[in-house]
Design a protein around this motif. Structure first.
Motif: not given
Length: 133
Positions: A68-93
């Motif tokens: 019932r809540f896959v959409w919300f988990g996907a929304l959370m995953g999308f945003n959390l991983m967007l933050g992870a990807v951007l952190s790799h690009f900007v700070f971590l490499g």
């Protein structure tokens, strides 16, 4: 007996793969592995950011596993991983502590799967479902 459609198989596989990838990182965040401490120290978020993101990721995994809540988990995953990807690009490499870019690739995989899940589940998102055909 009717076989499940290929889209249904991919949908459920996407849910479980995303949940497994996010779930397996929880151990490292909660246990305080050296790699997690390094990442969050570089980001200036150690230890509170590591624990806070681990809690958010725990909820993300749970929502991905409840149909019932896959959409919300996907929304959370999308945003959390967007933050992870951007952190790799900007700070971590891309490569963090000689991991060959493995964490970056995992973040991209979960980001892609979450995007797919959000698209499939778009009609279930409250207040937005009336805008989709």
């Amino acid at each position: 007996m009717k076989l499940p459609e290929m889209g249904s198989i991919f949908f459920h596989a996407a849910r479980f793969v995303a949940a497994i990838i996010i779930g397996q990182t929880l151990y490292f965040k909660f246990s305080g592995s050296e790699e997690s401490k390094f990442i969050f120290s570089v980001l200036g978020m150690e230890p509170w950011g590591r624990y806070g993101l681990a809690v958010l990721e725990t909820f993300c995994v749970l929502f991905l596993l409840v149909p019932r809540f896959v959409w919300f988990g996907a929304l959370m995953g999308f945003n959390l991983m967007l933050g992870a990807v951007l952190s790799h690009f900007v700070f971590l490499g891309i490569v963090v502590q000689n991991d060959g870019g493995f964490l970056f690739v995992l973040a991209l995989v979960v980001f892609s799967l979450s995007t797919y899940l959000l698209y499939v589940e778009r009609k279930k998102i409250p207040y937005l479902n009336e805008y989709w055909d």
